[in-house]
Design an enzyme around this catalytic site. Structure first.
Site, PDB file in Angstrom:
ATOM      1  CD  GLU A 157      54.911  27.976  46.041  1.00 58.00           C
ATOM      2  OE1 GLU A 157      55.658  27.403  45.233  1.00 58.00           O
ATOM      3  OE2 GLU A 157      54.216  27.365  46.890  1.00 58.00           O
ATOM      4  CG  LEU A 162      59.137  33.459  46.522  1.00 63.26           C
ATOM      5  CD1 LEU A 162      59.990  34.323  45.606  1.00 63.26           C
ATOM      6  CD2 LEU A 162      57.880  32.988  45.789  1.00 63.26           C
ATOM      7  N   GLY A 163      60.671  29.369  47.661  1.00 60.08           N
ATOM      8  CA  GLY A 163      61.704  28.427  48.125  1.00 60.08           C
ATOM      9  C   GLY A 163      61.259  26.982  48.177  1.00 60.08           C
ATOM     10  N   GLY A 164      59.930  26.737  48.099  1.00 61.04           N
ATOM     11  CA  GLY A 164      59.437  25.363  48.003  1.00 61.04           C
ATOM     12  C   GLY A 164      59.789  24.515  49.202  1.00 61.04           C
ATOM     13  CB  ALA A 450      67.813  21.398  46.198  1.00 61.15           C
ATOM     14  CG  HIS A 574      99.407  19.612  55.899  1.00 64.17           C
ATOM     15  ND1 HIS A 574      98.942  18.334  56.118  1.00 64.17           N
ATOM     16  CD2 HIS A 574     100.213  19.921  56.961  1.00 64.17           C
ATOM     17  CE1 HIS A 574      99.443  17.888  57.253  1.00 64.17           C
ATOM     18  NE2 HIS A 574     100.224  18.824  57.790  1.00 64.17           N
TER      19      HIS A 574
HETATM   20  P1  FAD Z   1      59.649  21.805  45.426  1.00 62.68           P
HETATM   21  O1  FAD Z   1      60.711  22.277  46.309  1.00 62.68           O
HETATM   22  O2  FAD Z   1      58.785  20.673  45.864  1.00 62.68           O
HETATM   23  O3  FAD Z   1      58.756  23.060  45.076  1.00 62.68           O
HETATM   24  C1  FAD Z   1      57.581  22.942  44.346  1.00 62.68           C
HETATM   25  C2  FAD Z   1      56.743  24.153  44.643  1.00 62.68           C
HETATM   26  O4  FAD Z   1      55.622  24.134  43.789  1.00 62.68           O
HETATM   27  C3  FAD Z   1      56.200  24.160  46.070  1.00 62.68           C
HETATM   28  O5  FAD Z   1      56.507  25.380  46.688  1.00 62.68           O
HETATM   29  C4  FAD Z   1      54.690  23.969  45.898  1.00 62.68           C
HETATM   30  O6  FAD Z   1      53.940  24.679  46.864  1.00 62.68           O
HETATM   31  C5  FAD Z   1      54.473  24.544  44.517  1.00 62.68           C
HETATM   32  N1  FAD Z   1      53.318  23.980  43.841  1.00 62.68           N
HETATM   33  C6  FAD Z   1      53.064  22.678  43.571  1.00 62.68           C
HETATM   34  N2  FAD Z   1      51.917  22.568  42.882  1.00 62.68           N
HETATM   35  C7  FAD Z   1      51.448  23.818  42.710  1.00 62.68           C
HETATM   36  C8  FAD Z   1      50.309  24.350  42.054  1.00 62.68           C
HETATM   37  N3  FAD Z   1      49.431  23.576  41.416  1.00 62.68           N
HETATM   38  N4  FAD Z   1      50.136  25.692  42.077  1.00 62.68           N
HETATM   39  C9  FAD Z   1      51.014  26.512  42.719  1.00 62.68           C
HETATM   40  N5  FAD Z   1      52.106  26.048  43.336  1.00 62.68           N
HETATM   41  C10 FAD Z   1      52.323  24.722  43.317  1.00 62.68           C
HETATM   42  N6  FAD Z   1      67.675  18.087  48.597  1.00 62.68           N
HETATM   43  C11 FAD Z   1      68.980  18.391  48.574  1.00 62.68           C
HETATM   44  O7  FAD Z   1      69.532  18.582  47.489  1.00 62.68           O
HETATM   45  N7  FAD Z   1      69.710  18.503  49.713  1.00 62.68           N
HETATM   46  C12 FAD Z   1      69.163  18.301  50.936  1.00 62.68           C
HETATM   47  O8  FAD Z   1      69.844  18.415  51.955  1.00 62.68           O
HETATM   48  C13 FAD Z   1      67.791  17.971  51.010  1.00 62.68           C
HETATM   49  N8  FAD Z   1      67.204  17.789  52.195  1.00 62.68           N
HETATM   50  C14 FAD Z   1      65.873  17.532  52.239  1.00 62.68           C
HETATM   51  C15 FAD Z   1      65.281  17.347  53.470  1.00 62.68           C
HETATM   52  C16 FAD Z   1      63.930  17.074  53.562  1.00 62.68           C
HETATM   53  C17 FAD Z   1      63.284  16.902  54.912  1.00 62.68           C
HETATM   54  C18 FAD Z   1      63.154  16.995  52.370  1.00 62.68           C
HETATM   55  C19 FAD Z   1      61.686  16.707  52.445  1.00 62.68           C
HETATM   56  C20 FAD Z   1      63.735  17.164  51.134  1.00 62.68           C
HETATM   57  C21 FAD Z   1      65.105  17.423  51.062  1.00 62.68           C
HETATM   58  N9  FAD Z   1      65.737  17.595  49.832  1.00 62.68           N
HETATM   59  C22 FAD Z   1      67.069  17.874  49.796  1.00 62.68           C
HETATM   60  C23 FAD Z   1      65.000  17.497  48.560  1.00 62.68           C
HETATM   61  C24 FAD Z   1      64.665  18.895  48.032  1.00 62.68           C
HETATM   62  O9  FAD Z   1      63.940  19.600  48.990  1.00 62.68           O
HETATM   63  C25 FAD Z   1      63.889  18.783  46.744  1.00 62.68           C
HETATM   64  O10 FAD Z   1      64.612  17.995  45.827  1.00 62.68           O
HETATM   65  C26 FAD Z   1      63.640  20.141  46.123  1.00 62.68           C
HETATM   66  O11 FAD Z   1      62.938  20.972  47.000  1.00 62.68           O
HETATM   67  C27 FAD Z   1      62.849  19.990  44.823  1.00 62.68           C
HETATM   68  O12 FAD Z   1      62.696  21.240  44.244  1.00 62.68           O
HETATM   69  P2  FAD Z   1      61.526  21.513  43.195  1.00 62.68           P
HETATM   70  O13 FAD Z   1      61.717  22.930  42.771  1.00 62.68           O
HETATM   71  O14 FAD Z   1      61.490  20.462  42.180  1.00 62.68           O
HETATM   72  O15 FAD Z   1      60.180  21.351  44.004  1.00 62.68           O
END
Ligand code: FAD
Length: 601
Positions: A157, A162-164, A450, A574
Site C-alpha cells: 500500500e 490501511l483502509g483505502g 465497498a 413494534h
Molecule cells: P480502494 O479503496 O480504492 O483502495 C485501493 C488501495 O490501493 C488504495 O489505498 C491505494 O492507495 C492503493 N493502491 C493503488 N495503486 C497502488 C499501487 N500501485 N501500489 C500501492 N498501492 C496502490 N462505498 C460504499 O460501499 N459505501 C459508501 O458509503 C461509500 N461512500 C463513498 C464515499 C466517497 C466520497 C467515495 C469516494 C467512495 C465511497 N464509496 C462507498 C466507494 C468505496 O470507497 C469504494 O468502493 C471502495 O473503497 C473500493 O475498495 P477497493 O479495495 O476496491 O479500492
C-alpha cells in the site's frame, strides 16, 4: 471480403435500461477493434461499448439519451476483411468496462498469455505465497482472509494508513460528517414540537479533528489486525515486473512521497485490489476552490455558494453535508434525473425533503466553461435548464464518477488484461486471464461499492487457497446516505419494464407507521417488488431515516428466495421503521390491517 455486422450492447449484467450519454463515432468513421463506440452511464459509473472488429461505421441506430439494454443494436459496421469477426462475436462483444455487478461479471478476457515465471531475473527482497496490491476494503479483506487460510501474505500500500478510499477519504469520513449534518437538520425541526435549539455554530477545526479521529480509530484497528494475522505490510508504490514479481518503490511521509528505495517481492499468487480514483474533468482549472470528493472531505471552508457537478450519490451526500453547514447549493447533472438507478418514487420523496437545500437543480445540463477569479469562480452552463448568465461560486465539487487504476500497476508486464478504461476483467472466481492473479473491488467493475469489494475479496482468497468459492450473489444493495436515506436492492420497476419481466409492486406508506409518525418521518415509504408468478421478492426500496440499515433484510429475503408470506409472517418488532417491510409484504397479500381495507384479489 468485408462483412456488415450489427453491433449490439454486450452483457451489462443487471442493468436493463441504461442511458447513452455519448456517441464517439459517426457514419463513415474508421474504427479499430476494441475502440469505444459509445458510452453508457449506469447509476454510478460509465462504461464503453467497444467495437467488436476493425471497420467502417455504416449507420447509427441510436442517439444520445436513448436507453438501452443487453442485445440492443447500436450501429452497423462494415468490418474490414482481415478483421471481420463471427456474427456471434459481433453480437456479444466483451464490455470494455465490466459494468455488471459481480453477480454477472465480464468473462476474463484472455488476449495475452501469462509471461513465463521468472522473466524477471534480478534480486528478490521478499518472498510470499500471496501478494495483495492495495489495502482498501477489498485489499485488506483479501489479505486477512488469505492469512486466515494459512497463506504467508504480503500487502502493498502506498499510503501510511490501511483502509483505502473507503476508510480514509470515502465511506467513513463522509458518514461521520453526514451524521453531524443529520443531527443539525433534525435539531432544526424540533422547534415545531416545542423544543428550540439555538442556530448551531460550527467550529470547522474541531469538526475536522472529529472526522480524523473516526478515521484513525478504524485504520489503527486495521493495522492491529494485520499484525495479529502476521500480514506483512510493505509501504510503497507497486508495479508488476512479470507474472511472479512486483517492484515496490517505497514511500514515506504522510502521503505517497517516494523515498528512493525499492524492493522486489516474489509471489506465488496475487490479488489486485488497487481501486479507483475520481474522474477529473479536463476543462476544470487547477484551483484550490475546485475539489473532488477527497478535497471536499477536507472541509477547508464553508462556501456561501457551492456548485456540485454530478447528481449521483457521492455528490448529493457531500451537498447534504455542506448545506447543513450553511452553504447554498446548485447541482448540475447531464442526465434527466438525480441518483439514477434508484427507485424513482423514492428519489421524488428525497427531492421534496431536500428542496430547501438547493437554489438550482439543473438537469439535462452541462458545465461548459469555468473561469477562476479572485472573487469567485464563474461557470457557464449549456442545456435544457442552463441559466442564461454565468453563475459565481465559492466552491465547486466535481463528482462525476470514478475511474479504475488498472493502467497504473504495470499489469501488462504480468500479462494481465486491462480494458481501455482501466478495468481488469475477472471471472466468477475473481481470476484474471492469468490464472494465479485475481482482481477484486473497484478495479474489476461496477458497482464501485465497498461491500461488493469485500465479498469479492473473500472469494478470491478462498479460491487461491483451493476452495470452491464463487461470486454468485444475486444482488448488491445500494444506499445514498443522504437526508433522508434512499436504499434499494434488486429489480426496480424501470428494470422490469425494460426487460419485460412481470412483477407486482407493493408499497407501505410510512404515514401509516406509528414509529415514523412519532419520529417525524411519515413522508417515507417501503416498497417491495415481487415476481408475478412465484410471489418471490425480487427487489425493494426504502426512503426515510435508517433506510440503509433496513435494506439488508430485503437483500437477505431476495437471496433466500422468500415470498410475500415468508416476509409478512415474520414477526417484526413494534414500533419500528423495520416493521414496514413486513407490512409491505402484507399489502401484497392483502392482509395488512394497518391500512384501510384493501381490494380483494
Ligand atoms: P480502494 O479503496 O480504492 O483502495 C485501493 C488501495 O490501493 C488504495 O489505498 C491505494 O492507495 C492503493 N493502491 C493503488 N495503486 C497502488 C499501487 N500501485 N501500489 C500501492 N498501492 C496502490 N462505498 C460504499 O460501499 N459505501 C459508501 O458509503 C461509500 N461512500 C463513498 C464515499 C466517497 C466520497 C467515495 C469516494 C467512495 C465511497 N464509496 C462507498 C466507494 C468505496 O470507497 C469504494 O468502493 C471502495 O473503497 C473500493 O475498495 P477497493 O479495495 O476496491 O479500492
Amino acid at each position: 471480403m468485408s462483412q456488415i455486422i450489427e453491433v449490439k450492447v454486450p452483457d451489462i449484467g443487471d442493468f436493463k435500461d441504461v442511458p447513452i450519454i455519448e456517441i464517439a463515432v459517426k457514419p463513415g468513421d474508421t474504427v479499430k477493434a476494441e475502440d469505444a463506440l459509445l458510452t453508457l452511464e449506469s447509476d454510478k459509473a460509465t462504461m464503453d461499448v467497444p467495437s467488436p472488429a476493425a471497420g467502417v461505421v455504416k449507420e447509427l441506430k441510436v442517439k444520445v439519451g436513448d436507453r438501452v439494454g443487453e442485445g440492443a443494436v447500436v450501429l452497423t459496421l462494415e468490418a474490414a476483411a482481415a478483421a471481420s469477426v463471427s456474427q456471434a462475436a459481433a453480437e456479444a462483444p466483451k464490455p470494455a468496462a465490466p459494468a455488471a455487478p459481480a453477480a454477472a461479471p465480464a468473462p476474463a478476457a484472455a488476449p495475452a498469455a501469462p509471461l513465463p515465471a521468472g522473466s524477471y531475473s534480478g534480486a528478490v527482497d521478499i518472498e510470499c505465497e500471496m501478494l495483495v496490491l492495495g489495502a482498501g476494503p477489498g485489499g485488506y479483506s483479501a489479505a486477512f482472509r488469505s492469512a486466515d487460510l494459512g497463506m504467508k501474505t504480503v500487502m502493498v500500500e502506498r499510503y501510511p494508513t490501511l483502509g483505502g478510499v473507503c476508510l480514509n477519504v470515502g465511506c467513513i469520513p463522509s458518514k461521520a460528517l453526514l451524521h453531524v449534518a443529520n443531527v443539525i437538520e433534525e435539531a432544526s425541526h424540533f422547534a415545531d414540537v416545542g423544543v428550540a435549539f439555538d442556530k448551531p455554530t460550527v467550529d470547522l477545526n474541531r469538526l475536522r479533528a472529529h472526522k480524523e479521529k473516526v478515521i484513525g480509530k478504524l485504520t489503527g484497528g486495521l493495522a492491529g489486525m494485520a499484525k495479529a494475522r502476521k500480514v506483512d505490510i510493505v509501504r510503497g508504490y507497486g508495479q508488476f515486473l512479470d507474472a511472479y514479481h512486483l517492484e515496490v518503490a517505497l514511500t514515506t511521509g504522510s502521503g505517497s512521497e517516494l523515498s528512493g528505495e525499492k524492493k522486489v517481492i516474489r509471489f506465488q499468487k496475487a490479488i489486485i485490489a488497487a481501486g479507483s480514483q475520481a474522474v477529473k474533468l479536463p476543462f476544470l482549472p487547477d484551483d484550490p476552490r475546485i475539489v473532488d470528493s477527497t478535497g471536499a472531505l477536507e472541509l477547508r471552508q464553508v462556501p456561501k455558494r457551492m456548485l456540485v457537478i454530478g447528481g449521483g450519490i457521492i455528490g448529493l451526500e457531500m451537498a447534504t453535508v455542506y448545506s447543513a453547514l450553511g452553504a447554498r447549493i446548485d447541482v448540475v447533472e447531464a442526465l434527466e434525473g438525480l441518483m439514477t438507478g434508484a427507485d424513482r418514487d423514492a428519489v421524488k420523496v428525497w427531492e421534496k425533503q431536500n428542496l430547501h437545500r438547493f437554489d438550482k437543480v439543473m438537469l439535462k445540463t452541462r458545465t461548459v466553461g469555468v473561469t477562476c477569479r479572485p472573487d469567485g469562480i464563474l461557470v457557464k452552463f449549456e442545456g435544457e435548464n442552463a441559466p442564461a448568465d454565468e453563475q459565481k461560486y465559492d466552491l465547486i465539487l466535481s463528482a462525476v464518477g470514478r475511474s479504475p487504476n488498472g493502467k497504473k500497476i504495470g499489469a501488462e508486464k504480468a500479462g494481465v488484461h486491462v480494458t481501455d478504461r482501466g478495468f481488469i476483467p475477472v471471472d466468477k472466481q475473481q481470476r484474471t486471464n492469468v490464472p494465479h492473479i485475481f482482481g477484486i473491488g473497484d478495479i474489476v467493475g461496477q458497482p464501485m461499492l465497498a461491500h461488493k469489494g469485500v465479498h469479492e475479496a473473500h472469494v478470491a482468497a478462498e479460491v487461491a487457497a483451493g476452495q470452491k468459492s464463487f461470486f454468485d450473489a444475486t444482488i448488491i444493495p445500494s444506499v445514498a446516505y443522504t437526508e433522508p436515506e434512499v436504499a434499494w436492492v434488486g429489480v426496480t420497476e424501470i428494470d422490469a419494464k425494460a426487460s419485460g419481466r412481470k412483477i407486482n409492486v407493493a408499497k407501505f406508506p410510512w404515514a401509516a407507521s406509528g414509529r415514523a409518525i412519532a419520529n417525524g418521518c411519515d413522508y417515507g415509504f417501503t416498497k417491495l417488488i415481487f415476481d408475478e408468478e412465484t410471489h418471490r421478492v425480487v427487489g425493494g426500496s426504502i426512503v426515510g431515516p435508517n433506510a440503509g440499515d433496513m435494506i439488508g433484510e430485503i437483500a437477505l429475503a431476495i437471496e433466500m428466495g422468500c415470498d410475500a408470506v415468508d416476509i409478512g409472517k415474520t414477526i417484526h418488532p413494534h414500533p419500528t421503521l423495520g416493521e414496514s417491510i413486513g407490512m409491505t409484504a402484507e399489502v401484497f397479500e392483502g392482509t395488512c390491517t394497518d391500512l384501510p381495507p384493501m381490494k380483494k384479489k
